[in-house]
Every structure is written in structure tokens, then in C-alpha cells.
Scaffold this motif. Structure first.
Motif, short mmCIF file in Angstrom:
data_model
loop_
_atom_site.label_atom_id
_atom_site.label_comp_id
_atom_site.label_asym_id
_atom_site.label_seq_id
_atom_site.Cartn_x
_atom_site.Cartn_y
_atom_site.Cartn_z
N ALA A 123 2.02 1.45 -3.35
CA ALA A 123 0.94 2.02 -4.70
C ALA A 123 0.26 3.22 -4.33
N GLY A 124 1.33 4.02 -3.44
CA GLY A 124 0.32 5.17 -3.02
C GLY A 124 1.67 5.69 -3.28
N TRP A 125 2.59 6.26 -2.94
CA TRP A 125 4.00 7.05 -3.18
C TRP A 125 3.89 6.70 -4.76
N ARG B 136 -2.65 2.23 1.07
CA ARG B 136 -2.60 3.36 -0.49
C ARG B 136 -3.89 4.32 0.33
N ASN B 137 -4.53 4.44 0.44
CA ASN B 137 -5.30 5.66 0.55
C ASN B 137 -5.15 7.10 1.70
N ASP C 212 -0.69 1.57 -9.85
CA ASP C 212 -1.89 1.89 -9.68
C ASP C 212 -2.92 0.71 -10.34
N LEU D 196 -2.42 8.83 0.36
CA LEU D 196 -2.12 9.95 -0.63
C LEU D 196 -3.03 10.93 0.63
N MET E 44 -4.33 -2.09 -8.16
CA MET E 44 -5.96 -1.51 -7.77
C MET E 44 -7.17 -2.32 -8.01
N GLY F 26 1.16 -1.31 -0.25
CA GLY F 26 0.02 0.46 0.56
C GLY F 26 1.03 1.22 0.10
N VAL G 124 -3.78 -3.34 1.49
CA VAL G 124 -3.27 -2.68 0.52
C VAL G 124 -3.78 -1.48 -0.02
N ARG H 208 1.66 6.67 -7.11
CA ARG H 208 0.34 6.55 -8.44
C ARG H 208 1.13 7.10 -9.24
#
Lengths: 316, 326
Positions: free
Chosen positions: B125-127, B212-213, B134, B216, B137, B122, B208, B129
Motif C-alpha cells: 500500500a505504501g509503495w 504504509r506510513n 489506496d 511513505l 486505507m 502495508g 498495515v 500509493r
């Protein structure tokens, strides 16, 4: 083309406000809604368009997908496509009823504990935490088995009455942050009744959160119900997707290589779950624009010493 | 310290609530379940056992509800959960004690690994983006909406059936004698790999998505910009500035979702015929073994409460604000 970041970041907001329905402009939400609409149609017409009676035994025992039986047959020659179509209604019905019950309870508990605060509010919050911590599946199981008579509706109610806590927690947090806002204070100062403040000032601002908690509860309810049917709890509708898997498991479909017996039901469950999850992401992104990935917001802009942030090519 | 005391108080309250639910539920059943159970046992029940059942089921008419309640607590505290009917005449507590270690080992390992791995994914995936990350997701969305048991069924077909690399059922090879030797432990690990991977894949996606959220949200904070401005390396900003702060909500979510993960694990055990609590629960439901179902419910709830307390302790270590007096 170089822009100061502050300006870049405010660009999408007015564009979004101009559009009438923000949620429908979101690709994920639309995809999810299309999937759900498709499944709802089958829930309504499923039992009528099923090519066979789902319980009827045929001569083709345990055959793979073919022209007569698109999804193959069971060990008794029953048509699996018909079973899936017949089961859609029970799955959707339980999901929606449980979701509605849980959402109403979540609003009542969450908003009142957030708005009124004090000992009563703390007590309600503690109550919802208790329901959060107790493992839901065993709790639903033990309550269902205690009931003298179970059918789809009672199971939906049991699930609804045990799964409101998460929504209540989220709504409480949101209400806590709303209740000291200026417009609420203003309404209070002009002497509006508590019910009016709750109904016309607070609740409309909770719509997105309520919708999101409804969708999550439906996901949870559908999975719980299918699970109960899979474990073999009596009372669940005869051809619920979980019940199909129960028969597949108990008749050793796996050992006989009858993959068509459990793959369609599983994919149907995953399709429903994915549809609901996509709607939820859409709502999340609508509420919290930061979560939007990709082209809706300028991406890849990172501050580095000595550089002015530069917009990437496709974001112009 | 007061934070910890409050949490312990809350868990004590929850444990009391669970036990009280367990006390009142059978009293809501119309009819006399004990009579039907006695009939099932075909006269093998001793008078003591019948009396204890009447107390557990709350059908002891000669007593008031209040004294029944205290007697029930007395039985619980002495470890008496009644007699199991599927494993007659073993007491429920023995049946649970046999199967609990299997479940604890399976859930314990997989939950911790899934949390760590999922959180790490996560963060990435968040960093990153808007890049290939992506793609993670849609995959995780799909995986998180699959029921645990279905993935288990697929795993058995693909990897266990017809001379596959993994066994499809049981906790250890039939020929091995349970004990603390290499043979047994190796066989147990071999049997638990497939169920563990199944749980790992489904439970990981939740971490994850939430991590991720949070990443962000955190990535837009001013202190991240400052960290970049100071010229720190990407890696350092990502791990020590963004991830560290984004982690806190994930840890509290960890505590709350434990109940769900345990529920999922019970199902995986059923699919793999793994000799844990879930499989026991499955056979108990099939045999309408009510005392065993109740006992399992209590044990699962209490274990989840203990795990929650551990998660709270971790939170205490991670977030200095909770350590402040106030």
C-alpha cells in the motif's frame, strides 16, 4: 511538461501556508469532525429525544426493526434505539474525561522527561515504558474491581491514569528533538525562565502531537469503557453501548437471530472510532506532508535511468 | 550485548512493578474481602487456606507492611496464587495452567501471522500509493475501529449459527477426549479458526497503517532514488531497500502493542466461549473471584514481558546498529 523533481516537491508547501487553517482543508479531518459533531449532538440531546424510556418494558418482545421501534426491541420489549441514544452520553463523556486526564499526564511526564533529561528524565521515561508494556485492559480491570464504588467518572479516571504512557513517549521524543533547536537555545541565552521556554517555545510546537495523542487516547478510552461494560463490570452507565452488547450476548440474541440487538451498538462504536481515527489521520498528514496520498502531492514520479520524471496528467 | 542486558533489566523492573501493584491494590479495598470470601465458601476453607488468603490480601494485621511484602513474594515464588472461588477448592495456579495453553496457541499464531501479513500489505500500500492500493486505507481504518468482540459476534451470526460451517463456542467438540491425537487436534483447530480470523482481521489493520506510513517516509530517502538510478528492479528496491528499513519501527511497535492485542484476544475468547485465560477472566469477574483475577493479571503481564523480550531479540538480529558496542 517536464519539471525537475525538487521544484515539483516544493510546490504544495507555500499553497498550504497561504490557507488560514491547514487542518480544515484536509478532507479526512473534516469528515471526522463532522461525524464527531453529529455524535456530540446526540450525546447532549440523546436522552431527551429518545422515543421511549430505555428501561421501560413493552409488549413487543424481541421484534425486528419496524415503524414503532426503529432498531427493534429486546427480550423485555425495551426499545433499542432509545438505549443507544441514552448510552451515547456516557460513552462520549468517559472518552473525553479520560482523554483529557491522560493528555495532561502525558504532557507533564513526556515534556519534562524530554526537556530536563538526566537521571530524572530517564526515570520518567522508564516509568512510561512500564505502563506501556503492562497489558492495559487487565490492569484497568483489576484497578476498577478494587475500587469500593465505581461510576462513569471513576472509570474515566482509571482509564486516564493508566493510558497516558503512549502520549508521553511520543511527546518525549518530540521534545528531545526540539530542545536543542536554535530558537530554544536563543531563548535560553537571553535568560528566559524554564517555565517560559516550556510554555511559549516548546509547547506551541507540540500542539499537533498533543492533539493527535489526545484523539488516540479518546479512541482507546471509549473502547476500554465499552469493553468493561461488555464484560459486565459494575458501575458503568446502565445503557452504555457495551452494556447493550452485554445484554445481547447474555440473552443469546445471536442464537435467536436477533441481529438488530447488537448491530446498531457495534456500528455506533465503529462510527465513533472511525470519526476519531479520521481526525487523527488529518492531524498526521498536516504534520507530516509526506503521508498525504493522492492528488495533494505529485504521485507516481519514480526515477528511472534514462527518463526525466514526468508529471502525471491530473497533477498539473 | 549491553543493549540486551538493559532490556532484560527493564523487563525485570516492569515485572517487579506489576507484582507490587498486585500487592498494594487489595490493600486499598476497604472492609475485609476475606471474610466475605470465607462466607461464600461456606466453611470449606481450611485454616491454612484462610491464612494464605490473608497474606495475599494483605489483611494480616499482626505483621508490618514490609514483612507482608516479603511473605507475598515468598508465596508467589513457590507458585501459590491463592485459591480460586469459582473453581473451589482448586488453586488459582491450576486453573490458569489449564487455560493458558489455549490462549498462548491462539494469540501466538494469530499475532505472528497478522504481523507478517499486515506488514506485507502495508509495504504494498505504501509503495503503490495513489493507485488502487489506496482503497485499502478506508477499509483498514474502519476495521481498526471496530471492537474485537463485536466482529466476533458478527462472525458467529454469519458463519457459526444454525448449521454454519464453524462451531460457535468451546475449544473442541464435546465428544472428543483432550490428548495428542489427530481427532483432538483437528477438532481444536476447527474450533479456533473463527476466533483466529476475527483477531487477525482487527489486529492486522494497525500493522498495515503503520507500515504504509513508514514506507511513505522511507520512499522519499536519497538511497531509494540511488537504488532506482542504479537500474534495480522495482521489486528489489521495494523489498530490499525500502521495506527493510521501514520494518524497524514496526518491529518495536510490535513489542509495545502486544499488550493491546492480548487484551483484544481476551474479549474474542469471551465471545466464542473459548476455554482460554480471557474466558476464565470473564467468569472470574462475574463471580468476583478476586484471587483468580489477580493471578490472571500477573500471568498475562509476565507472558507479555517474555514476548517483548523475544521481539527485542528479533530487533537485535534485524538492526545491526544495536549490536555495536557502545
Amino acid at each position: 511538461m517536464a519539471l525537475p523533481t525538487s521544484e515539483v516537491l516544493t510546490v504544495p508547501a507555500p499553497a498550504r501556508r497561504r490557507r488560514r487553517s491547514g487542518l480544515l482543508a484536509n478532507g479526512k479531518a473534516v469528515t471526522g469532525l463532522v461525524i464527531l459533531g453529529f455524535l456530540t449532538v446526540f450525546a447532549v440531546i440523546g436522552p431527551w429525544i429518545a422515543p421511549y424510556d430505555p428501561g421501560e418494558r413493552g409488549d413487543d418482545l424481541l421484534v425486528g426493526p419496524n415503524a414503532q421501534h426503529w432498531f427493534g426491541t429486546t427480550h423485555l420489549g425495551q426499545d433499542i434505539l432509545s438505549q443507544i441514544l441514552d448510552g451515547t452520553r456516557s460513552v462520549m463523556l468517559v472518552g473525553i474525561v479520560a482523554g483529557l486526564v491522560a493528555t495532561v499526564l502525558a504532557i507533564v511526564f513526556g515534556v519534562s522527561s524530554g526537556y530536563f533529561g538526566g537521571t530524572g528524565g530517564e526515570g520518567l521515561s522508564a516509568l512510561s515504558n512500564v505502563f506501556l508494556v503492562i497489558p492495559a485492559l487487565p490492569l484497568i480491570l483489576i484497578i476498577t474491581l478494587s475500587l469500593p464504588e465505581t461510576n462513569d467518572l471513576t472509570i474515566a479516571l482509571v482509564i486516564g491514569f493508566t493510558s497516558w504512557a503512549w502520549g508521553a513517549r511520543v511527546l518525549r521524543a518530540q521534545t528531545l528533538s526540539l530542545r536543542r533547536r536554535d530558537y530554544v537555545e536563543a531563548a535560553r541565552a537571553t535568560g528566559e525562565s524554564t517555565w517560559r521556554i516550556l510554555g511559549f517555545e516548546i509547547l506551541p510546537n507540540l500542539t499537533a502531537v498533543i492533539a493527535a495523542s489526545f484523539v488516540s487516547t479518546v479512541i482507546f478510552a471509549v473502547l476500554s469503557e465499552i469493553t468493561l461494560a461488555f464484560i459486565g463490570v459494575p458501575g458503568v452507565s446502565e445503557w452504555n453501548w457495551g452494556a447493550i452488547l452485554f445484554w445481547a450476548q447474555s440473552q443469546q440474541a445471536l442464537a435467536q437471530g436477533a441481529w438488530w440487538w447488537f448491530v446498531p451498538a457495534g456500528l455506533a462504536i465503529a462510527l465513533l472510532g472511525t470519526g476519531l481515527a479520521l481526525v487523527n489521520f488529518g492531524i498526521d498528514e498536516y504534520v507530516n506532508p509526506r503521508l498525504r496520498g493522492g492528488h495533494q502531492r505529485v504521485r507516481g514520479v519514480r526515477m528511472r535511468v534514462g527518463f526525466t520524471p514526468v508529471l502525471p496528467e491530473e497533477a498539473r | 550485548m549491553s543493549y540486551l542486558l538493559r532490556r532484560i533489566g527493564f523487563y525485570a523492573f516492569t515485572a517487579w512493578a506489576a507484582i507490587t501493584i498486585n500487592f498494594f491494590l487489595p490493600r486499598a479495598i476497604p472492609g475485609d474481602p476475606v471474610q466475605s470470601l470465607i462466607a461464600r465458601a461456606q466453611g470449606q476453607l481450611s485454616t491454612d487456606a484462610i491464612q494464605s488468603l490473608y497474606i495475599l490480601f494483605g489483611l494480616d494485621d499482626e505483621q508490618s507492611l514490609v514483612s507482608q511484602y516479603f511473605e507475598y513474594w515468598g508465596q508467589l515464588l513457590s507458585g501459590d496464587l491463592g485459591l480460586s472461588f469459582t473453581f473451589f477448592p482448586s488453586p488459582v495456579s491450576d486453573v490458569i495452567a489449564d487455560s493458558l495453553p489455549w490462549t498462548l496457541a491462539l494469540v501466538g499464531f494469530t499475532t505472528v501471522i497478522s504481523f507478517l501479513l499486515g506488514t506485507a500489505l502495508g509495504v504494498v500500500a505504501g509503495w503503490w500509493r495513489g493507485t488502487w492500493a489506496d482503497l485499502l486505507m478506508p477499509v483498514t481504518t474502519f476495521l481498526s475501529s471496530i471492537p474485537y468482540f463485536w466482529l466476533g459476534l458478527i462472525a458467529i451470526t454469519l458463519f457459526a449459527d444454525q448449521g454454519g460451517a464453524f462451531p460457535s463456542s468451546g475449544g473442541y467438540d464435546p465428544g472428543v477426549v483432550p490428548g495428542w491425537d489427530l481427532d483432538f487436534i483437528g477438532s481444536a483447530i476447527h474450533h479456533s479458526l473463527l476466533p483466529a480470523i476475527t483477531i487477525l482481521i482487527t489486529s492486522m489493520s494497525g500493522w498495515v497503517l503503520s507500515m504504509r506510513n513508514m514506507m511513505l517516509t522511507v520512499a522519499a530517502e536519497d538511497y531509494i532514488t540511488v537504488a532506482h538510478a542504479k537500474g534495480l528492479s522495482q521489486r528489489r528496491v521495494m523489498v530490499s531497500y525500502a521495506a527493510r528499513n521501514a520494518l524497524l519501527p514496526n518491529v518495536s511497535a510490535f513489542a509495545l502493542s502486544l499488550g493491546l492485542i492480548v487484551g483484544g484476544t481476551l474479549l474474542v475468547e469471551i465471545v466464542f466461549s473459548y476455554p482460554g485465560i480471557g474466558f476464565q477472566l470473564f467468569s472470574a469477574v462475574g463471580a468476583k473471584d478476586y484471587p483468580l483475577i489477580q493471578g490472571i493479571f500477573l500471568i498475562i503481564t509476565l507472558s507479555v514481558l517474555v514476548a517483548n523480550l523475544v521481539a527485542d531479540l528479533v530487533y537485535l538480529l534485524l538492526d545491526p546498529r544495536t549490536r555495536k558496542e557502545g
